[in-house]
Design a protein around this motif. Structure first.
Motif, PDB file in Angstrom:
ATOM      1  N   GLY A 186       6.765  -2.097  -4.439  1.00  0.00           N
ATOM      2  CA  GLY A 186       5.592  -1.442  -5.024  1.00  0.00           C
ATOM      3  C   GLY A 186       5.283  -0.070  -4.447  1.00  0.00           C
ATOM      4  N   GLY A 187       5.863   0.253  -3.289  1.00  0.00           N
ATOM      5  CA  GLY A 187       5.635   1.577  -2.710  1.00  0.00           C
ATOM      6  C   GLY A 187       4.272   1.718  -2.065  1.00  0.00           C
ATOM      7  N   ALA A 188       4.062   2.857  -1.435  1.00  0.00           N
ATOM      8  CA  ALA A 188       2.785   3.111  -0.766  1.00  0.00           C
ATOM      9  C   ALA A 188       1.637   3.131  -1.775  1.00  0.00           C
ATOM     10  N   LEU A 189       1.956   3.547  -3.005  1.00  0.00           N
ATOM     11  CA  LEU A 189       0.902   3.610  -4.013  1.00  0.00           C
ATOM     12  C   LEU A 189       0.365   2.219  -4.348  1.00  0.00           C
ATOM     13  N   ALA A 190       1.244   1.236  -4.433  1.00  0.00           N
ATOM     14  CA  ALA A 190       0.766  -0.133  -4.647  1.00  0.00           C
ATOM     15  C   ALA A 190      -0.111  -0.553  -3.475  1.00  0.00           C
ATOM     16  N   GLU A 205      -3.349  15.362  -0.530  1.00  0.00           N
ATOM     17  CA  GLU A 205      -3.069  14.717  -1.816  1.00  0.00           C
ATOM     18  C   GLU A 205      -2.861  13.212  -1.686  1.00  0.00           C
ATOM     19  N   TRP A 206      -2.169  12.779  -0.635  1.00  0.00           N
ATOM     20  CA  TRP A 206      -1.922  11.342  -0.523  1.00  0.00           C
ATOM     21  C   TRP A 206      -3.188  10.610  -0.089  1.00  0.00           C
ATOM     22  N   SER A 207      -3.997  11.237   0.759  1.00  0.00           N
ATOM     23  CA  SER A 207      -5.296  10.634   1.084  1.00  0.00           C
ATOM     24  C   SER A 207      -6.123  10.472  -0.181  1.00  0.00           C
ATOM     25  N   ILE A 235      -6.312   6.326   7.236  1.00  0.00           N
ATOM     26  CA  ILE A 235      -5.852   7.712   7.397  1.00  0.00           C
ATOM     27  C   ILE A 235      -4.417   7.831   6.865  1.00  0.00           C
ATOM     28  N   CYS A 236      -4.047   9.054   6.505  1.00  0.00           N
ATOM     29  CA  CYS A 236      -2.643   9.343   6.174  1.00  0.00           C
ATOM     30  C   CYS A 236      -2.142  10.237   7.298  1.00  0.00           C
ATOM     31  N   THR A 237      -1.261   9.695   8.141  1.00  0.00           N
ATOM     32  CA  THR A 237      -0.899  10.405   9.377  1.00  0.00           C
ATOM     33  C   THR A 237       0.114  11.522   9.170  1.00  0.00           C
ATOM     34  N   ASN A 238       0.702  11.587   7.986  1.00  0.00           N
ATOM     35  CA  ASN A 238       1.537  12.756   7.663  1.00  0.00           C
ATOM     36  C   ASN A 238       1.416  13.024   6.168  1.00  0.00           C
ATOM     37  N   GLU A 239       0.744  14.119   5.841  1.00  0.00           N
ATOM     38  CA  GLU A 239       0.566  14.486   4.434  1.00  0.00           C
ATOM     39  C   GLU A 239       1.828  15.198   3.956  1.00  0.00           C
ATOM     40  N   THR A 240       2.611  14.472   3.195  1.00  0.00           N
ATOM     41  CA  THR A 240       3.934  14.904   2.760  1.00  0.00           C
ATOM     42  C   THR A 240       3.881  16.180   1.914  1.00  0.00           C
ATOM     43  N   ILE A 241       2.821  16.330   1.123  1.00  0.00           N
ATOM     44  CA  ILE A 241       2.712  17.480   0.222  1.00  0.00           C
ATOM     45  C   ILE A 241       2.132  18.685   0.959  1.00  0.00           C
ATOM     46  N   ALA A 286      -2.975   3.040   8.603  1.00  0.00           N
ATOM     47  CA  ALA A 286      -2.306   4.338   8.483  1.00  0.00           C
ATOM     48  C   ALA A 286      -1.159   4.304   7.486  1.00  0.00           C
ATOM     49  N   ASP A 287      -1.187   5.267   6.555  1.00  0.00           N
ATOM     50  CA  ASP A 287      -0.049   5.527   5.665  1.00  0.00           C
ATOM     51  C   ASP A 287       0.909   6.440   6.433  1.00  0.00           C
ATOM     52  N   MET A 288       2.025   5.867   6.877  1.00  0.00           N
ATOM     53  CA  MET A 288       3.017   6.636   7.648  1.00  0.00           C
ATOM     54  C   MET A 288       4.303   6.852   6.860  1.00  0.00           C
ATOM     55  N   SER A 289       4.180   6.820   5.520  1.00  0.00           N
ATOM     56  CA  SER A 289       5.373   6.896   4.656  1.00  0.00           C
ATOM     57  C   SER A 289       6.371   7.963   5.087  1.00  0.00           C
ATOM     58  N   SER A 290       5.855   9.161   5.397  1.00  0.00           N
ATOM     59  CA  SER A 290       6.788  10.280   5.541  1.00  0.00           C
ATOM     60  C   SER A 290       7.048  10.702   6.980  1.00  0.00           C
ATOM     61  N   HIS A 291       6.521   9.936   7.976  1.00  0.00           N
ATOM     62  CA  HIS A 291       6.977  10.271   9.334  1.00  0.00           C
ATOM     63  C   HIS A 291       7.217   9.042  10.210  1.00  0.00           C
ATOM     64  N   ALA A 314       9.830   3.414   1.861  1.00  0.00           N
ATOM     65  CA  ALA A 314      11.023   3.659   2.685  1.00  0.00           C
ATOM     66  C   ALA A 314      11.753   4.945   2.324  1.00  0.00           C
ATOM     67  N   GLN A 315      11.462   5.501   1.146  1.00  0.00           N
ATOM     68  CA  GLN A 315      12.385   6.510   0.606  1.00  0.00           C
ATOM     69  C   GLN A 315      12.266   7.898   1.231  1.00  0.00           C
ATOM     70  N   LYS A 316      11.401   8.053   2.232  1.00  0.00           N
ATOM     71  CA  LYS A 316      11.310   9.339   2.919  1.00  0.00           C
ATOM     72  C   LYS A 316      12.194   9.319   4.168  1.00  0.00           C
ATOM     73  N   ASN A 317      11.834   8.440   5.099  1.00  0.00           N
ATOM     74  CA  ASN A 317      12.512   8.519   6.400  1.00  0.00           C
ATOM     75  C   ASN A 317      13.240   7.233   6.774  1.00  0.00           C
TER      76      ASN A 317
HETATM   77  C1  LIG Z   1       5.651   9.375  -1.021  1.00  0.00           C
HETATM   78  C2  LIG Z   1       4.338   8.996  -0.464  1.00  0.00           C
HETATM   79  C3  LIG Z   1       3.524   8.042  -1.082  1.00  0.00           C
HETATM   80  C4  LIG Z   1       3.893   7.371  -2.387  1.00  0.00           C
HETATM   81  O1  LIG Z   1       4.923   6.480  -2.203  1.00  0.00           O
HETATM   82  P1  LIG Z   1       5.479   5.619  -3.433  1.00  0.00           P
HETATM   83  O2  LIG Z   1       6.588   4.867  -2.798  1.00  0.00           O
HETATM   84  O3  LIG Z   1       5.934   6.569  -4.496  1.00  0.00           O
HETATM   85  O4  LIG Z   1       4.393   4.738  -3.895  1.00  0.00           O
HETATM   86  C5  LIG Z   1       2.322   7.718  -0.487  1.00  0.00           C
HETATM   87  N1  LIG Z   1       1.943   8.290   0.667  1.00  0.00           N
HETATM   88  C6  LIG Z   1       2.701   9.208   1.298  1.00  0.00           C
HETATM   89  C7  LIG Z   1       2.229   9.812   2.566  1.00  0.00           C
HETATM   90  C8  LIG Z   1       3.919   9.586   0.751  1.00  0.00           C
HETATM   91  O5  LIG Z   1       4.685  10.500   1.374  1.00  0.00           O
END
Ligand SMILES: *Cc1c(COP(=O)(O)O)cnc(C)c1O
Length: 359
Positions: free
Chosen positions: A73-77, A100-102, A146-152, A170-175, A193-196
């Protein structure tokens, strides 16, 4: 020929990992089948999944009272599943808005609870992390997100907020895995997982076990953290191939000496690029120096009419996916773990040459 791929995600993977996956594609370890073809409950895949989780725990030093879940489902789910799993009897949660992700997390949470924005950096176009002294937290909030690394935006926390008895989420998707972290300071750490880490399709959740008792009854079973923890993340079919590739990435990181060594490499790469930006007359990065992301480096040309020429020349030099996110424009170089220092050096060399000839 392989290019240097600066995509924000799905992102470049370590070449040795891709080579190993290719070698094992048709016949994994003498099993006579590829990983994609295995039953998720068979002994082969069970050993792959258990090793992946064990290595992930080792890399991050995840304490025993935390569960690691591999979901979909990804971070968005997760933006919806966090309130569902954590609200319990409460009706509100606190959010810090750093980009943007926050914002996405806040919007989604508002379907399920009152999401209080207790601090925001929108006043200065999300170029900084508001200091904790300026936050106005509610001690009765279900959690603090919190979003600890704002990817955008390219903004990273290099400190851990104090949240008292309120669990820090914490949303740590990108670090994630870019440097050591103290997991015990957080209630929940999650991300795609698809970032790092590896391929898209895999979502990790690290959750302190006392927080597993708070799910709303309507929480779907496959997204119910307690139910998934009890089932070893196999209540349903997990994203088996993504878990396998993630496992190879974890082995690759351990072979480098773990996250302290990985961090040294990431500091070197980020320093190379930011030094180039800070000494340039043409290029610049707008983020406060104390919170510049080591993973996602947005940058701009002072003469925006040169943007297309810059991107075309980069492409011709094997430097791809440098166009910035449509919300902020300009350029963005994502330099995750898998980006070798040679890739950053090639980008810096190209930028200097571009500035000399066109700037
Ligand atoms: C990419 C990203 C998301 C979204 O991830 P999805 O897998 O597309 O749901 C959410 N938060 C951060 C910080 C991201 O980098």
């Amino acid at each position: 020929m392989r290019v240097f791929n600066f995509s924000a995600g799905p992102a470049a993977l370590p070449e040795t990992v891709l080579q190993r996956a290719a070698e094992e594609m048709l016949d994994w370890h003498g099993s006579g089948m590829g990983v994609m073809e295995m039953s998720h409950r068979g002994p082969e895949f069970t050993s792959i999944a258990e090793k992946a989780e064990a290595d992930f725990r080792t890399l991050l030093g995840v304490p025993d009272n935390y569960r690691v879940l591999f979901l979909q489902g990804g971070a968005l789910a997760m933006n919806a599943l966090i309130p569902m799993n954590l609200l319990g009897t409460k009706t509100s949660a606190d959010y810090v808005n750093t980009g943007e992700w926050s914002k996405k997390s806040i919007e989604e949470a508002r379907k399920y609870c009152r999401a209080n924005v207790i601090a925001s950096s929108e006043d200065r176009k999300f170029t900084y992390v508001p200091p904790q002294s300026a936050w106005t937290p509610d001690p009765d909030a279900a959690y603090l997100h919190i979003c600890t690394n704002e990817t955008i935006g390219g903004v990273e926390y290099f400190w851990v907020p104090e949240s008292g008895d309120v669990p820090l989420v914490a949303d740590m998707s990108s670090h994630i895995l870019s440097r050591p972290i103290d997991v015990s300071k957080y209630g929940v750490i999650y991300g795609g997982a698809q970032k790092n880490i590896g391929p898209a399709g895999l979502t990790f959740v690290i959750v302190r076990d006392d927080l597993l008792e708070r799910a709303l009854p309507v929480t779907p079973s496959v997204f119910h953290w307690k139910a998934q923890a009890a089932a070893g993340s196999m209540l349903n079919t997990p994203p088996t191939y993504s878990i396998y590739i993630a496992g190879l990435v974890f082995e690759w990181l351990l072979a480098q000496g773990g996250l302290a060594a990985v961090e040294r490499s990431n500091v070197a790469k980020a320093t190379l690029l930011y030094d180039c930006l800070d000494t340039s007359e043409l290029f610049f990065n707008p983020i406060d120096k104390a919170c510049r992301s080591r993973m996602n480096v947005p940058f701009f040309l002072r003469d925006e009419s040169l943007n297309d020429a810059f991107l075309q020349g980069a492409q011709a030099n094997g430097l791809v996916q440098l166009k910035g996110h449509r919300v902020v424009g300009g350029m963005r170089a994502s330099i995750y773990n898998a980006m070798p220092v040679e890739g950053v050096q090639a980008l810096v060399d190209y930028m200097k040459e571009f500035e000399r000839s066109r700037g």
